[in-house]
Each structure stands twice: as C-alpha cells, then as structure tokens.
Design an enzyme around this catalytic site. Structure first.
Site, PDB file in Angstrom:
ATOM      1  N   THR A 162       0.835  -1.424   0.022  1.00 15.44           N
ATOM      2  CA  THR A 162      -0.045   0.167  -0.017  1.00 15.44           C
ATOM      3  C   THR A 162       1.031   1.281   0.078  1.00 15.44           C
ATOM      4  O   THR A 162       0.552   2.110  -0.839  1.00 15.44           O
ATOM      5  CB  THR A 162      -0.837   0.080   1.302  1.00 15.44           C
ATOM      6  OG1 THR A 162      -1.757  -1.250   1.274  1.00 15.44           O
ATOM      7  CG2 THR A 162      -1.901   0.976   1.285  1.00 15.44           C
ATOM      8  N   ASN A 175      -5.918  -9.351  -7.736  1.00 15.84           N
ATOM      9  CA  ASN A 175      -5.796 -10.329  -6.279  1.00 15.84           C
ATOM     10  C   ASN A 175      -7.474 -11.187  -6.090  1.00 15.84           C
ATOM     11  O   ASN A 175      -7.225 -11.949  -5.513  1.00 15.84           O
ATOM     12  CB  ASN A 175      -5.948  -9.391  -5.332  1.00 15.84           C
ATOM     13  CG  ASN A 175      -6.654  -7.885  -5.236  1.00 15.84           C
ATOM     14  OD1 ASN A 175      -6.558  -7.321  -6.451  1.00 15.84           O
ATOM     15  ND2 ASN A 175      -7.447  -7.726  -4.464  1.00 15.84           N
ATOM     16  N   GLN A 226       0.323  -9.538  -6.269  1.00 21.04           N
ATOM     17  CA  GLN A 226      -0.090 -10.831  -6.169  1.00 21.04           C
ATOM     18  C   GLN A 226       0.900 -11.624  -7.034  1.00 21.04           C
ATOM     19  O   GLN A 226       0.664 -12.792  -6.839  1.00 21.04           O
ATOM     20  CB  GLN A 226      -1.586 -10.651  -6.698  1.00 21.04           C
ATOM     21  CG  GLN A 226      -2.404 -10.254  -5.765  1.00 21.04           C
ATOM     22  CD  GLN A 226      -2.559 -11.080  -4.438  1.00 21.04           C
ATOM     23  OE1 GLN A 226      -2.238 -12.180  -4.603  1.00 21.04           O
ATOM     24  NE2 GLN A 226      -3.272 -10.556  -3.366  1.00 21.04           N
ATOM     25  N   SER A 283       4.775  -6.926  -1.653  1.00 24.78           N
ATOM     26  CA  SER A 283       4.568  -6.923  -0.037  1.00 24.78           C
ATOM     27  C   SER A 283       5.134  -8.474   0.389  1.00 24.78           C
ATOM     28  O   SER A 283       4.761  -9.492  -0.298  1.00 24.78           O
ATOM     29  CB  SER A 283       3.306  -6.926   0.126  1.00 24.78           C
ATOM     30  OG  SER A 283       2.904  -6.637   1.396  1.00 24.78           O
ATOM     31  N   ALA A 284       6.014  -8.573   1.321  1.00 27.65           N
ATOM     32  CA  ALA A 284       6.367  -9.624   1.863  1.00 27.65           C
ATOM     33  C   ALA A 284       5.545 -10.949   2.146  1.00 27.65           C
ATOM     34  O   ALA A 284       5.482 -11.976   1.891  1.00 27.65           O
ATOM     35  CB  ALA A 284       7.646  -9.492   2.998  1.00 27.65           C
ATOM     36  N   HIS A 285       4.392 -10.520   2.856  1.00 26.63           N
ATOM     37  CA  HIS A 285       3.537 -11.391   3.203  1.00 26.63           C
ATOM     38  C   HIS A 285       2.778 -12.326   2.354  1.00 26.63           C
ATOM     39  O   HIS A 285       2.085 -13.236   2.644  1.00 26.63           O
ATOM     40  CB  HIS A 285       2.651 -10.760   4.300  1.00 26.63           C
ATOM     41  CG  HIS A 285       1.580  -9.851   3.930  1.00 26.63           C
ATOM     42  ND1 HIS A 285       0.264 -10.465   3.633  1.00 26.63           N
ATOM     43  CD2 HIS A 285       1.377  -8.551   3.415  1.00 26.63           C
ATOM     44  CE1 HIS A 285      -0.515  -9.360   3.364  1.00 26.63           C
ATOM     45  NE2 HIS A 285       0.313  -8.328   3.103  1.00 26.63           N
ATOM     46  N   THR A 330      13.226   4.955  10.158  1.00 29.36           N
ATOM     47  CA  THR A 330      13.998   3.914  10.274  1.00 29.36           C
ATOM     48  C   THR A 330      13.706   2.622   9.659  1.00 29.36           C
ATOM     49  O   THR A 330      12.373   2.396   9.925  1.00 29.36           O
ATOM     50  CB  THR A 330      14.161   3.620  11.767  1.00 29.36           C
ATOM     51  OG1 THR A 330      14.579   4.803  12.168  1.00 29.36           O
ATOM     52  CG2 THR A 330      15.078   2.665  12.273  1.00 29.36           C
ATOM     53  N   CYS A 351     -16.943  -6.254   2.971  1.00 33.46           N
ATOM     54  CA  CYS A 351     -17.872  -5.886   3.860  1.00 33.46           C
ATOM     55  C   CYS A 351     -17.933  -4.588   4.418  1.00 33.46           C
ATOM     56  O   CYS A 351     -16.853  -4.102   4.870  1.00 33.46           O
ATOM     57  CB  CYS A 351     -17.715  -6.951   4.992  1.00 33.46           C
ATOM     58  SG  CYS A 351     -18.039  -8.464   4.268  1.00 33.46           S
TER      59      CYS A 351
HETATM   60  N1  PMP Z   1      -2.211  -4.574  -3.996  1.00 34.42           N
HETATM   61  C1  PMP Z   1      -2.524  -5.587  -4.193  1.00 34.42           C
HETATM   62  C2  PMP Z   1      -2.929  -6.352  -5.542  1.00 34.42           C
HETATM   63  C3  PMP Z   1      -3.074  -6.662  -3.146  1.00 34.42           C
HETATM   64  O1  PMP Z   1      -3.428  -7.784  -3.209  1.00 34.42           O
HETATM   65  C4  PMP Z   1      -2.677  -6.216  -1.770  1.00 34.42           C
HETATM   66  C5  PMP Z   1      -2.895  -6.943  -0.558  1.00 34.42           C
HETATM   67  N2  PMP Z   1      -4.210  -7.641  -0.635  1.00 34.42           N
HETATM   68  C6  PMP Z   1      -1.995  -4.923  -1.844  1.00 34.42           C
HETATM   69  C7  PMP Z   1      -1.764  -4.133  -2.642  1.00 34.42           C
HETATM   70  C8  PMP Z   1      -1.924  -4.063  -0.260  1.00 34.42           C
HETATM   71  O2  PMP Z   1      -0.668  -4.841   0.279  1.00 34.42           O
HETATM   72  P1  PMP Z   1      -0.218  -4.282   1.774  1.00 34.42           P
HETATM   73  O3  PMP Z   1      -1.318  -4.918   2.702  1.00 34.42           O
HETATM   74  O4  PMP Z   1       0.990  -5.267   2.146  1.00 34.42           O
HETATM   75  O5  PMP Z   1      -0.138  -3.188   1.918  1.00 34.42           O
END
Ligand code: PMP
Length: 382
Positions: A70, A149, A177, A197-199, A234, A321
């Site tokens: 984001t 996504n 994604q 995004s790492a997660h 940081t 939602c």
């Molecule tokens: N872009 C896309 C296409 C996503 O799928 C997501 C997370 N669902 C995000 C951005 C946002 O990622 P983050 O929550 O790591 O900021």
C-alpha cells in the site's frame, strides 16, 4: 485447518522466522547510527538489499524498503506524479486495481488531478485498445497491477510498457500478487516502478518494497535521510531480513506454479462435476496458478463461507464488507457481472502450503453440504 486464502496472506515460512529472530534479539541498533552496533545493522540491511535486488532482477540502489505494497503504491503514484513535467497532468489506473489503490485514484481526483480508469473486458483482461487510446502526451503515469487479487487474471504489463514508453509516460506496476507465484524480473518487465509485499510470499507482514528504475526520479512522500532520501523512517530490519529470506526460498517458481495450478484445476474439475451450478470466472485467460474465483449458482457467499468454516476450510468472499452489509466486488462489477451474481463470489486461493489431500478433503465434504441448499434455491427461485 485447510488454508485456501493465500491471496489474502500466506503463512510465514519457518526459515523466515528463523532468519528474523536473531535480528529481533541481537541486531536491534539503528542502521543509520555511527557506532559499531549501528554499523552491524547497516551491513545486515545492505546484505538484505542485495538479496532482494538479485532475486527480483534489479540493482541494490533500485530497492526502496517500505511498510508493504500500500505504501509502495502510494509512493510510486504520488511520487512520480509530483516529479512529472507540468504538461503531464493525467494519471491512469486500471479499473480493477486493489481496493486501497482505487481509493488513492479517488483521492487524487478529489484533489483536482485528472484520473482515468482503463476498463477491462468481460473476461477480466485489460482492454488494450482503450489503454492505447487513453495513453497520450499529457499522461504522467499509468498504474497497473501485474495480476488481479480477486480473479488472478494477468495484466499485459509488457504491452502497456511499450505504450507508456512511446508516450514518454511512466509505468508503475503493482506486482503484489504476482511476485512469489510466477517468475518476475524487474530489469526485463519494462516498468519504471514496481510494488511488492513480503507477506504474500511467506514473508512477514508490514514490510515490502518499491523497486524504482535507476535514473527515474520521484518525490519522497515521507521525508528523512533513509533509503537515499526517497523514503524517510528507520528501516524495519527484522522484516526486511525476513522478506529477503522469503525471496531466497522461492526456488524453482515454474515448478511450484505447475504444482499449484494442477491442484487448482483438480479443485475446479471436481466442483463442476459434483455441483453443475458452479460457475468459474476467467478460466479462459491467463491467470495466477492458484486462484479460483467462482460462484455456486447464486448461493450467498455468506452461506458458503459458513459451511466452509464448519469444515475448517478458510477461503474468502469477493465482497467488501461494510457496516451496512456486503457490497459486490468492484472487480466483478467492472467486468460487467450482475450484482446478484457478484454477491455470490467465493475466492479460493491456493499456495505453497496446499497438498492434493486438501483438495480431496474439500471435494469429499463441501458438495454434500451445498447440494441441498442449491436444490432449495432452485425450487424457491421466482
Ligand atoms: N495490492 C494488491 C494487488 C494486493 O493484493 C494487496 C494486498 N491484498 C495490496 C496491494 C496491499 O498490500 P499490503 O497489505 O501489504 O499493503
């Protein structure tokens, strides 16, 4: 639990946690500090930066660490727009960007920027002819996701890169994604900036990066001296080390993509056989290997998710939602899907943690729970 929600987030790999723990406990100094512990932290940061750059096909100087996609998306769009020539005032987004990113499009518009949305076709792919017509000499940048996504549909990044380059505009790609699920190379992708995004690939939450092509300038959105002045604050060293470890773990992405795609195909075939009212979106276009976006007749997604929950299976709805109830997915709406069908959307997103056994379990249990509901729905339909 059977976890079929990998597009929302992924379980962190044990090796990622193992890489982070010694940093959390031992390398906690500020990497900008002059003293010995600070210099140790700086070395760890620079090793992680080199790893991220190597795995993603970029240069270390092109990596700007952020708190996730984001923030990377905001930095790219606001930063590139602010650095663009005065005659370039327009920004283009695809109409199916991530919900948070479309909020940015809205906010820019409210603040007076001209924002246009590039439409998608009914099959979920970008309308390239519309993109070509919209990308002109007044465009500062185009922001396009690499893969959606919800539907998993892959977007034509190379084709749009050719259009932006010809028009002298910048291209930002949200590859959140795609990275980890399909091969990716920053140098070859044609974009000026790429978010990740790492997660989403077995790394920790709250850390990501913007890859920014060397020589491209953007105006920072948080001011400070870190990240060469491009992102103040940081650095999250444990998170960054975890992200680098997760990228190194990716291994042979093609092989894993084939494995996950065959599980997804088995799921789709089995559901169609057991429940003929199953409708699956975007099956005829290139999409992410593990994403399946479907509806069971017009059975409410809330009912389906409740049954899945009973079976200890985690999936997701395509609806956003809010306190006032559910709203149809913006992506399906942009594809022209009627609201009552969109409100039935269920997303299964498979990933590294899934096995054939997970799919067999789902296919042996879910249809029996849904079949009577579907029959009832058909009987009671007006
Ligand atoms: N872009 C896309 C296409 C996503 O799928 C997501 C997370 N669902 C995000 C951005 C946002 O990622 P983050 O929550 O790591 O900021």
């Amino acid at each position: 639990m059977i976890y079929l929600d990998h597009n929302a987030t992924t379980p962190p790999a044990p090796q990622v946690i193992a890489a982070m723990l010694p940093i959390l406990s031992g390398v906690w100094a500020n990497s900008s500090s002059q003293h010995g512990p600070g210099q140790d932290a700086k070395r760890v940061l620079s090793t992680a930066r080199a790893t991220v750059a190597r795995v993603l096909g970029g240069k270390p100087v092109e990596v700007i660490f952020t708190s996730g996609a984001t923030e990377a998306n905001h930095l790219a769009v606001r930063g590139l727009l602010a650095a663009s020539a005065p005659e370039r005032k327009r920004v283009l987004f695809s109409s199916v960007e991530h919900a948070g990113h479309l909020k940015l499009a809205h906010a820019l518009r409210e603040a007076g920027t001209v924002v246009d949305l590039i439409p998608v076709r009914p099959n979920g792919t970008l309308d390239l002819a519309a993109a070509a017509a919209l990308i002109g000499p007044d465009v500062a940048l185009v922001s396009l996701m690499a893969a959606n996504n919800e539907t998993g549909v892959l977007m034509p990044v190379a084709e749009v890169a050719a259009l932006t380059q010809a028009a002298g505009a910048r291209l930002h790609v949200d590859a959140t994604q795609l990275i980890g699920k399909l091969p990716f190379n920053f140098a070859a992708c044609g974009a000026d900036a790429v978010s990740l995004s790492a997660h989403k690939f077995q790394g920790p939450k709250g850390v990501g990066a913007l890859l920014l092509r060397q020589g491209v300038t953007l105006l920072p959105q948080t001011l400070g001296s870190q990240e060469r002045g491009r992102r103040g604050g940081t650095e999250n060293l444990p998170g960054i080390v975890g992200m680098a470890a997760a990228l190194e773990l990716l291994g042979d992405i093609d092989l894993e993509a084939q494995r996950v795609a065959s599980l997804r195909d088995a799921l789709e075939t089995g559901l169609r056989q057991a429940l003929p009212d199953t409708h699956i979106w975007c099956t005829s276009v290139p999409r992410l290997p593990g994403t399946s976006y479907l509806r069971f007749g017009q059975l409410s997604v809330d009912v389906v998710l409740q049954r899945l929950d009973r079976l200890n299976i985690a999936a997701s709805s395509g609806a956003a939602c809010s306190s006032g109830g559910s709203q149809a997915s913006q992506v399906l709406t942009a594809m022209g899907v009627p609201t009552e069908e969109a409100l039935a959307a269920v997303r299964f997103s498979l990933g590294r943690s899934n096995t054939q056994e997970d799919i067999d379990t789902l296919l042996n249990t879910l249809p029996a729970l849904l079949e009577p509901l579907l029959r009832e729905e058909i009987l009671t339909a007006p």
